[in-house]
Scaffold this motif. Sequence first.
Motif, PDB file in Angstrom:
ATOM      1  N   ARG A  35       2.643   1.210  -3.325  1.00  0.00           N
ATOM      2  CA  ARG A  35       0.949   2.113  -4.007  1.00  0.00           C
ATOM      3  C   ARG A  35       1.114   3.510  -4.368  1.00  0.00           C
ATOM      4  N   ARG A  36       1.415   4.173  -3.229  1.00  0.00           N
ATOM      5  CA  ARG A  36       1.086   5.588  -2.772  1.00  0.00           C
ATOM      6  C   ARG A  36       1.932   6.923  -3.791  1.00  0.00           C
ATOM      7  N   ARG A  37       3.541   5.836  -2.986  1.00  0.00           N
ATOM      8  CA  ARG A  37       4.529   6.796  -3.453  1.00  0.00           C
ATOM      9  C   ARG A  37       4.044   6.850  -4.998  1.00  0.00           C
ATOM     10  N   ASP A  73       1.058  -0.952  -0.353  1.00  0.00           N
ATOM     11  CA  ASP A  73      -0.272   0.070  -0.065  1.00  0.00           C
ATOM     12  C   ASP A  73       0.563   1.353  -0.003  1.00  0.00           C
ATOM     13  N   CYS A  74       1.723   1.413   0.550  1.00  0.00           N
ATOM     14  CA  CYS A  74       3.096   2.783   0.677  1.00  0.00           C
ATOM     15  C   CYS A  74       3.603   2.385  -0.775  1.00  0.00           C
ATOM     16  N   GLN A 102       1.187   6.554  -6.840  1.00  0.00           N
ATOM     17  CA  GLN A 102      -0.313   7.496  -6.966  1.00  0.00           C
ATOM     18  C   GLN A 102      -0.007   8.401  -7.911  1.00  0.00           C
TER      19      GLN A 102
END
Length: 200
Positions: free
Chosen positions: A50-52, A47-48, A54
């Motif tokens: 992916r946020r980088r 998830d971390c 996104q």
Amino acid sequence: MQTHRQATAPLIEPPVATAADECRLLRIVARIEAPHVWDSTSARLLDCARRRWQGRADIADHPALRRWSQIQDSQQRPEQPCLRTLFAAFAAGSLVGGDPCADLAAAIMLLSSCPAEAVQQADPNSECRTVRFSVYAYREDDLPLAEDLITATVHACGTVLARRCTIMRPPARSTAPSPSVDYPAPNLLVLGSLGSTAAR
């Protein structure tokens, strides 16, 4: 009268031309003693990662992605795992989580830009999971970050059993097939592969 002076060697030796072509292969074998922590930590790291990335429109211009794509296009080793396939899946929104080995490998690739895979090993003598990590890196790649992601995750839920980092020199260009780099490593306590679960 002529005098002959002995030529002096340069103070700084020129760099070795092949040094930049040397790929490091980091292998870590770990025992997972708390599977629920392993599962949740791998999911959180993905998830971390992916946020980088996104919402970014410059994924295709990422230097490490371009460099590794050229390496694969020129058929140098390693050929797998593939950063280009992973980033393409992310950009298309088709990167699906749920497998802790695949999730952690994908997180390592998205965060450190080092091709990586995590393979669960069969261990008939233990109820714990045994996982083998393989990470590939050239000089420009962030291998320390990739290793930190692995060791921090393992320390939260298990024990590192073995670590080995070797240099893989590019094969000589010939018509003969290049040897596979994903060979079993008995000295790393690899007990038998269940097959790769790394994100492609």
